[in-house]
Design a protein around this motif. Structure first.
Motif, PDB file in Angstrom:
ATOM      1  N   VAL A 103       0.796  -1.195  -0.087  1.00 33.25           N
ATOM      2  CA  VAL A 103       0.008  -0.074   0.075  1.00 33.25           C
ATOM      3  C   VAL A 103       0.844   1.204  -0.032  1.00 33.25           C
ATOM      4  O   VAL A 103       0.487   2.128  -0.756  1.00 33.25           O
ATOM      5  CB  VAL A 103      -0.960  -0.209   1.136  1.00 33.25           C
ATOM      6  CG1 VAL A 103      -1.649   1.388   1.364  1.00 33.25           C
ATOM      7  CG2 VAL A 103      -1.961  -1.234   1.180  1.00 33.25           C
ATOM      8  N   ALA A 104       1.773   1.224   0.623  1.00 31.01           N
ATOM      9  CA  ALA A 104       3.013   2.523   0.742  1.00 31.01           C
ATOM     10  C   ALA A 104       3.441   2.782  -0.545  1.00 31.01           C
ATOM     11  O   ALA A 104       3.607   3.842  -1.059  1.00 31.01           O
ATOM     12  CB  ALA A 104       3.869   1.940   1.729  1.00 31.01           C
ATOM     13  N   THR A 105       3.758   1.651  -1.419  1.00 28.43           N
ATOM     14  CA  THR A 105       4.203   1.989  -2.881  1.00 28.43           C
ATOM     15  C   THR A 105       3.399   2.332  -3.565  1.00 28.43           C
ATOM     16  O   THR A 105       3.545   3.300  -4.604  1.00 28.43           O
ATOM     17  CB  THR A 105       5.024   0.590  -3.248  1.00 28.43           C
ATOM     18  OG1 THR A 105       5.906   0.071  -2.208  1.00 28.43           O
ATOM     19  CG2 THR A 105       5.436   0.763  -4.411  1.00 28.43           C
ATOM     20  N   MET A 106       2.150   1.908  -3.327  1.00 30.45           N
ATOM     21  CA  MET A 106       1.008   2.364  -4.259  1.00 30.45           C
ATOM     22  C   MET A 106       0.662   3.805  -3.893  1.00 30.45           C
ATOM     23  O   MET A 106       0.339   4.619  -5.123  1.00 30.45           O
ATOM     24  CB  MET A 106      -0.275   1.400  -4.266  1.00 30.45           C
ATOM     25  CG  MET A 106       0.060   0.182  -4.854  1.00 30.45           C
ATOM     26  SD  MET A 106       0.345   0.351  -6.605  1.00 30.45           S
ATOM     27  CE  MET A 106      -0.995   0.979  -7.294  1.00 30.45           C
ATOM     28  N   SER A 107       0.656   4.235  -2.807  1.00 31.07           N
ATOM     29  CA  SER A 107       0.446   5.542  -2.440  1.00 31.07           C
ATOM     30  C   SER A 107       1.637   6.638  -2.907  1.00 31.07           C
ATOM     31  O   SER A 107       1.301   7.678  -3.435  1.00 31.07           O
ATOM     32  CB  SER A 107       0.527   5.819  -0.961  1.00 31.07           C
ATOM     33  OG  SER A 107       0.106   7.203  -0.287  1.00 31.07           O
ATOM     34  N   GLU A 108       2.828   6.171  -2.994  1.00 28.16           N
ATOM     35  CA  GLU A 108       3.981   6.747  -3.185  1.00 28.16           C
ATOM     36  C   GLU A 108       3.848   6.940  -5.090  1.00 28.16           C
ATOM     37  O   GLU A 108       3.955   7.995  -5.585  1.00 28.16           O
ATOM     38  CB  GLU A 108       5.182   6.265  -2.805  1.00 28.16           C
ATOM     39  CG  GLU A 108       6.388   6.962  -3.452  1.00 28.16           C
ATOM     40  CD  GLU A 108       7.785   6.353  -3.208  1.00 28.16           C
ATOM     41  OE1 GLU A 108       8.809   7.135  -3.448  1.00 28.16           O
ATOM     42  OE2 GLU A 108       7.691   5.285  -2.619  1.00 28.16           O
ATOM     43  N   TRP A 109       3.299   5.866  -5.658  1.00 23.39           N
ATOM     44  CA  TRP A 109       3.082   5.696  -7.125  1.00 23.39           C
ATOM     45  C   TRP A 109       2.280   6.868  -7.363  1.00 23.39           C
ATOM     46  O   TRP A 109       2.213   7.726  -8.443  1.00 23.39           O
ATOM     47  CB  TRP A 109       2.816   4.583  -7.631  1.00 23.39           C
ATOM     48  CG  TRP A 109       2.213   4.487  -8.868  1.00 23.39           C
ATOM     49  CD1 TRP A 109       0.736   4.272  -9.285  1.00 23.39           C
ATOM     50  CD2 TRP A 109       2.878   4.877 -10.170  1.00 23.39           C
ATOM     51  NE1 TRP A 109       0.607   4.362 -10.547  1.00 23.39           N
ATOM     52  CE2 TRP A 109       1.699   4.762 -11.159  1.00 23.39           C
ATOM     53  CE3 TRP A 109       4.040   5.155 -10.413  1.00 23.39           C
ATOM     54  CZ2 TRP A 109       2.149   5.026 -12.521  1.00 23.39           C
ATOM     55  CZ3 TRP A 109       4.466   5.414 -11.870  1.00 23.39           C
ATOM     56  CH2 TRP A 109       3.494   5.231 -12.820  1.00 23.39           C
ATOM     57  N   GLN A 110       0.974   6.972  -6.597  1.00 18.74           N
ATOM     58  CA  GLN A 110      -0.158   7.892  -7.029  1.00 18.74           C
ATOM     59  C   GLN A 110       0.496   9.509  -7.049  1.00 18.74           C
ATOM     60  O   GLN A 110       0.272  10.167  -7.931  1.00 18.74           O
ATOM     61  CB  GLN A 110      -1.299   7.814  -6.051  1.00 18.74           C
ATOM     62  CG  GLN A 110      -2.077   6.612  -6.373  1.00 18.74           C
ATOM     63  CD  GLN A 110      -3.009   6.399  -5.209  1.00 18.74           C
ATOM     64  OE1 GLN A 110      -2.998   6.898  -4.231  1.00 18.74           O
ATOM     65  NE2 GLN A 110      -3.936   5.277  -5.587  1.00 18.74           N
ATOM     66  N   HIS A 111       1.226   9.367  -5.915  1.00 22.33           N
ATOM     67  CA  HIS A 111       1.948  10.919  -5.717  1.00 22.33           C
ATOM     68  C   HIS A 111       2.952  11.272  -6.899  1.00 22.33           C
ATOM     69  O   HIS A 111       2.937  12.270  -7.295  1.00 22.33           O
ATOM     70  CB  HIS A 111       2.436  10.902  -4.465  1.00 22.33           C
ATOM     71  CG  HIS A 111       3.188  12.424  -3.988  1.00 22.33           C
ATOM     72  ND1 HIS A 111       2.526  13.339  -3.691  1.00 22.33           N
ATOM     73  CD2 HIS A 111       4.530  12.477  -4.284  1.00 22.33           C
ATOM     74  CE1 HIS A 111       3.382  14.380  -3.487  1.00 22.33           C
ATOM     75  NE2 HIS A 111       4.300  13.948  -3.772  1.00 22.33           N
ATOM     76  N   VAL A 112       3.661  10.424  -6.850  1.00 20.72           N
ATOM     77  CA  VAL A 112       4.969  10.457  -8.215  1.00 20.72           C
ATOM     78  C   VAL A 112       4.146  10.601  -9.600  1.00 20.72           C
ATOM     79  O   VAL A 112       4.551  11.319 -10.156  1.00 20.72           O
ATOM     80  CB  VAL A 112       5.978   9.197  -8.166  1.00 20.72           C
ATOM     81  CG1 VAL A 112       6.742   9.452  -9.328  1.00 20.72           C
ATOM     82  CG2 VAL A 112       6.847   9.485  -6.938  1.00 20.72           C
ATOM     83  N   TRP A 113       3.256   9.833  -9.899  1.00 22.34           N
ATOM     84  CA  TRP A 113       2.566   9.843 -11.256  1.00 22.34           C
ATOM     85  C   TRP A 113       1.712  11.281 -11.427  1.00 22.34           C
ATOM     86  O   TRP A 113       2.188  11.772 -12.514  1.00 22.34           O
ATOM     87  CB  TRP A 113       1.693   8.758 -11.461  1.00 22.34           C
ATOM     88  CG  TRP A 113       1.187   8.846 -12.782  1.00 22.34           C
ATOM     89  CD1 TRP A 113      -0.236   8.978 -12.908  1.00 22.34           C
ATOM     90  CD2 TRP A 113       1.809   8.488 -14.001  1.00 22.34           C
ATOM     91  NE1 TRP A 113      -0.462   9.128 -14.681  1.00 22.34           N
ATOM     92  CE2 TRP A 113       0.814   8.795 -15.021  1.00 22.34           C
ATOM     93  CE3 TRP A 113       2.999   8.581 -14.311  1.00 22.34           C
ATOM     94  CZ2 TRP A 113       1.025   8.601 -16.577  1.00 22.34           C
ATOM     95  CZ3 TRP A 113       3.070   8.323 -15.804  1.00 22.34           C
ATOM     96  CH2 TRP A 113       2.468   8.530 -16.731  1.00 22.34           C
ATOM     97  N   ILE A 114       1.204  11.871 -10.423  1.00 25.05           N
ATOM     98  CA  ILE A 114       0.496  13.104 -10.608  1.00 25.05           C
ATOM     99  C   ILE A 114       1.761  14.222 -10.736  1.00 25.05           C
ATOM    100  O   ILE A 114       1.495  14.989 -11.663  1.00 25.05           O
ATOM    101  CB  ILE A 114      -0.300  13.430  -9.475  1.00 25.05           C
ATOM    102  CG1 ILE A 114      -1.563  12.450  -9.313  1.00 25.05           C
ATOM    103  CG2 ILE A 114      -0.645  14.937  -9.343  1.00 25.05           C
ATOM    104  CD1 ILE A 114      -2.426  12.698  -8.215  1.00 25.05           C
ATOM    105  N   GLN A 115       2.810  14.190 -10.236  1.00 31.25           N
ATOM    106  CA  GLN A 115       3.846  15.085 -10.459  1.00 31.25           C
ATOM    107  C   GLN A 115       4.398  14.928 -11.641  1.00 31.25           C
ATOM    108  O   GLN A 115       4.732  15.875 -12.402  1.00 31.25           O
ATOM    109  CB  GLN A 115       5.062  14.754  -9.148  1.00 31.25           C
ATOM    110  CG  GLN A 115       4.474  15.404  -7.871  1.00 31.25           C
ATOM    111  CD  GLN A 115       5.569  15.449  -6.989  1.00 31.25           C
ATOM    112  OE1 GLN A 115       6.602  14.594  -7.109  1.00 31.25           O
ATOM    113  NE2 GLN A 115       5.578  15.710  -5.824  1.00 31.25           N
TER     114      GLN A 115
END
Length: 104
Positions: free
Chosen positions: A5-17
Motif C-alpha cells: 500500500v505504501a508503494t501504491m500511495s507513493e506511486w499515485q503521488h509520483v505519477w501526478i507530479q
C-alpha cells in the motif's frame, strides 16, 4: 512480488507530479515516454518494480477504444479469524490513499 500500500500511495503521488511535469516540459515528456523507469528514478527517486511491465504513451496515441492496462492480483481470502482485521486495514488504507481522481 506484490506491491504494498505504501508503494501504491507513493506511486499515485509520483505519477501526478510526473504528468504535471510532462505537461510543462516537453523534454521530460520525451524522456518519460522513451524510458519511464529511468525518468521516474532520476526525477522522483521512484523505482518501478522490475517484474512490472511498464510503458508510457500519450493518450492521443492509443488506438481508438484501447485503454491503459493494469493487471491487479486479488489476494487470497483471509481466514475467518483475520477477516475483520484485514478488511479494516484495507478500508483504512483506501481512505488515506485517495489519488484525487473524480472516481474516488
Amino acid at each position: 512480488m506484490g506491491v504494498d500500500v505504501a508503494t501504491m500511495s507513493e506511486w499515485q503521488h509520483v505519477w501526478i507530479q510526473a504528468v504535471q511535469k510532462a505537461w510543462a516540459d516537453d523534454a521530460f515528456a520525451l524522456e518519460l515516454k522513451s524510458d519511464p523507469r529511468a525518468a521516474l528514478s532520476k526525477h522522483y527517486n521512484f523505482e518501478v518494480p522490475e517484474h512490472m511491465h511498464f510503458q508510457v504513451v500519450e493518450q492521443k496515441d492509443l488506438p481508438k477504444g484501447e485503454h491503459s492496462c493494469l493487471t491487479l492480483a486479488l489476494p487470497p481470502k483471509p481466514n475467518e479469524k483475520d477477516y475483520k482485521i484485514k478488511t479494516a486495514s484495507l478500508e483504512e488504507a483506501t481512505a488515506k490513499n485517495c489519488c484525487g481522481h473524480p472516481c474516488c
